[in-house]
Scaffold this active site. Structure first.
Site, PDB file in Angstrom:
ATOM      1  N   ASP A  43       0.822  -1.221   0.000  1.00 32.13           N
ATOM      2  CA  ASP A  43       0.000   0.000   0.000  1.00 32.13           C
ATOM      3  C   ASP A  43       0.855   1.270   0.000  1.00 32.13           C
ATOM      4  O   ASP A  43       1.981   1.271   0.489  1.00 32.13           O
ATOM      5  CB  ASP A  43      -0.911  -0.016   1.235  1.00 32.13           C
ATOM      6  CG  ASP A  43      -2.089   0.936   1.088  1.00 32.13           C
ATOM      7  OD1 ASP A  43      -2.317   1.450  -0.025  1.00 32.13           O
ATOM      8  OD2 ASP A  43      -2.778   1.173   2.095  1.00 32.13           O
ATOM      9  N   HIS A  60       2.535   2.997  -8.862  1.00 34.43           N
ATOM     10  CA  HIS A  60       2.302   1.557  -8.989  1.00 34.43           C
ATOM     11  C   HIS A  60       3.503   0.878  -9.644  1.00 34.43           C
ATOM     12  O   HIS A  60       3.912  -0.215  -9.250  1.00 34.43           O
ATOM     13  CB  HIS A  60       1.029   1.287  -9.787  1.00 34.43           C
ATOM     14  CG  HIS A  60      -0.216   1.747  -9.086  1.00 34.43           C
ATOM     15  ND1 HIS A  60      -0.479   1.449  -7.775  1.00 34.43           N
ATOM     16  CD2 HIS A  60      -1.263   2.506  -9.513  1.00 34.43           C
ATOM     17  CE1 HIS A  60      -1.636   1.992  -7.413  1.00 34.43           C
ATOM     18  NE2 HIS A  60      -2.135   2.639  -8.449  1.00 34.43           N
ATOM     19  N   LEU A 154      10.582 -20.425  -3.213  1.00 37.18           N
ATOM     20  CA  LEU A 154       9.530 -19.547  -2.691  1.00 37.18           C
ATOM     21  C   LEU A 154       8.242 -19.685  -3.517  1.00 37.18           C
ATOM     22  O   LEU A 154       8.290 -19.739  -4.742  1.00 37.18           O
ATOM     23  CB  LEU A 154      10.011 -18.087  -2.772  1.00 37.18           C
ATOM     24  CG  LEU A 154       9.020 -17.023  -2.309  1.00 37.18           C
ATOM     25  CD1 LEU A 154       9.058 -16.871  -0.797  1.00 37.18           C
ATOM     26  CD2 LEU A 154       9.319 -15.670  -2.952  1.00 37.18           C
TER      27      LEU A 154
HETATM   28  C1  IPE Z   1      -5.349  -2.551   0.225  1.00 35.11           C
HETATM   29  O1  IPE Z   1      -5.062  -1.231  -0.015  1.00 35.11           O
HETATM   30  C2  IPE Z   1      -5.373  -3.303  -1.060  1.00 35.11           C
HETATM   31  C3  IPE Z   1      -4.088  -3.457  -1.735  1.00 35.11           C
HETATM   32  C4  IPE Z   1      -2.944  -3.005  -1.324  1.00 35.11           C
HETATM   33  C5  IPE Z   1      -4.149  -4.192  -2.937  1.00 35.11           C
HETATM   34  P1  IPE Z   1      -6.200  -0.144  -0.200  1.00 35.11           P
HETATM   35  O2  IPE Z   1      -5.502   1.127  -0.499  1.00 35.11           O
HETATM   36  O3  IPE Z   1      -7.186  -0.601  -1.196  1.00 35.11           O
HETATM   37  O4  IPE Z   1      -6.875  -0.142   1.236  1.00 35.11           O
HETATM   38  P2  IPE Z   1      -7.699   0.977   1.973  1.00 35.11           P
HETATM   39  O5  IPE Z   1      -8.751   1.482   1.023  1.00 35.11           O
HETATM   40  O6  IPE Z   1      -6.739   2.070   2.344  1.00 35.11           O
HETATM   41  O7  IPE Z   1      -8.253   0.303   3.175  1.00 35.11           O
HETATM   42  C1  IPE Z   2      -1.635   0.127  -3.292  1.00 36.15           C
HETATM   43  O1  IPE Z   2      -1.394   1.474  -3.368  1.00 36.15           O
HETATM   44  C2  IPE Z   2      -1.950  -0.503  -4.619  1.00 36.15           C
HETATM   45  C3  IPE Z   2      -3.338  -0.952  -4.748  1.00 36.15           C
HETATM   46  C4  IPE Z   2      -4.271  -0.837  -3.855  1.00 36.15           C
HETATM   47  C5  IPE Z   2      -3.705  -1.561  -5.983  1.00 36.15           C
HETATM   48  P1  IPE Z   2      -2.580   2.530  -3.372  1.00 36.15           P
HETATM   49  O2  IPE Z   2      -2.977   2.786  -4.791  1.00 36.15           O
HETATM   50  O3  IPE Z   2      -3.681   2.098  -2.489  1.00 36.15           O
HETATM   51  O4  IPE Z   2      -1.847   3.803  -2.791  1.00 36.15           O
HETATM   52  P2  IPE Z   2      -2.484   4.881  -1.841  1.00 36.15           P
HETATM   53  O5  IPE Z   2      -3.011   4.167  -0.646  1.00 36.15           O
HETATM   54  O6  IPE Z   2      -3.556   5.564  -2.612  1.00 36.15           O
HETATM   55  O7  IPE Z   2      -1.350   5.779  -1.503  1.00 36.15           O
HETATM   56 MG    MG Z   3      -4.081   2.469  -0.527  1.00 38.71          MG
END
Ligand code: IPE
Ligand code: IPE
Ligand code: MG
Length: 263
Positions: A43, A60, A154
């Protein structure tokens, strides 16, 4: 010993020379007590990019670099399972353009990395409602699974269209069908049977969960499996994760006292 250590770190990041700090950390890792299963909620990619005035997609892409580093480091350490949250059942709520970027990145990652992953003896697996993913993503996952099926290093579980509640709901359905068809009786329903009907059947529960980006929640990840998992939380964003942080999480985990309800 030090020579092995340096070789370890070289192997874990291509030809990059290990820093003194990494060598220091490596000495602190107890190689006789490596977690069997590590889970990561990848995240913070979006915020990482926004902070730099860049489009979220760049974040990403940077996150994929961290994933590569995690696979290298943990496969070198001898971790058996690495389960990464890449796309949740709730992530479809994002703008279509971002969803497309994420799916395209997945396909690109698998095609670009598959030879390297195979060479490193990694088995690439995917967990989630995969049938709802775009066809090209399903095809790339099938390709990766097919090529790496015989590998016993792994296991990389990539969670895609994954939701803990969906996973448990699907297990309920599958168990109910067996019950109605008389394959099992009410008394056969126990914790083991439920575990066997999850996407993670045959995989032990995670020992360690890493959640970056300062969030203090599980966001529908591995709801059943995390019952006694140790959490390692940090405000760092996932794209900033490098070998030293991945090692630090393991070192901290090794110093925890896991009681599983005992004293
Ligand atoms: C969790 O992150 C999902 C992934 C990292 C794939 P999110 O960014 O979707 O989670 P929330 O919305 O902050 O809970
Ligand atoms: C995690 O990073 C990737 C996915 C959830 C796919 P985010 O896209 O949620 O990044 P933030 O939380 O917005 O910074
Ligand atoms: Mg996120």
């Amino acid at each position: 010993m030090l020579k092995n250590l340096v070789q370890f770190l070289r192997g874990a990041a291509g030809d990059k020379e290990p820093t003194l700090q990494e060598q220091e950390l490596m000495k602190q890792v107890d190689m006789n007590k490596i977690p069997v299963h590590i889970a990561i909620i990848m995240d913070g990619n979006g915020r990482w990019a926004t902070k730099r005035g860049l489009p979220r997609g760049v974040g990403h892409r940077a996150g994929v670099e961290s994933l590569r580093e995690a696979v290298n480091t943990y496969s070198r350490l001898g971790v058996n399972y690495l389960t990464v949250y890449a796309f949740s059942t709730e992530n479809w709520k994002r703008p279509q353009e971002e969803v497309n970027i994420l799916m395209d990145l997945l396909v690109e990652y698998l095609h670009k990395e598959i030879d390297e992953l195979h060479r490193k003896n990694v088995f690439v697996n995917a967990l989630g409602r995969l049938e709802d993913l775009p066809v090209k993503a399903q095809e790339a996952l099938n390709m990766a699974r097919r090529i790496t099926a015989g590998n016993n290093g792994l296991t990389l579980n990539i969670c895609l269209n994954y939701g803990g509640r969906t996973e448990i709901t699907e297990a309920f359905r599958a168990i109910s069908v067996k019950l109605l068809e008389g394959q099992i009786k009410i008394n056969d329903i126990n914790e083991n049977l439920i575990s066997e009907h999850l996407y993670t059947s045959s995989i032990p529960d995670p020992d360690l969960l890493i959640r970056p980006a300062g969030e203090l929640r599980v966001s529908n990840f591995l709801l059943w499996q995390l019952a006694y998992t140790e959490f390692w939380l940090t405000t760092m964003m996932w794209p900033d994760f490098r070998r030293q942080h991945l090692l630090k999480a393991v070192i901290d985990w090794q110093r925890r006292n896991r009681r599983f309800g005992g004293i």
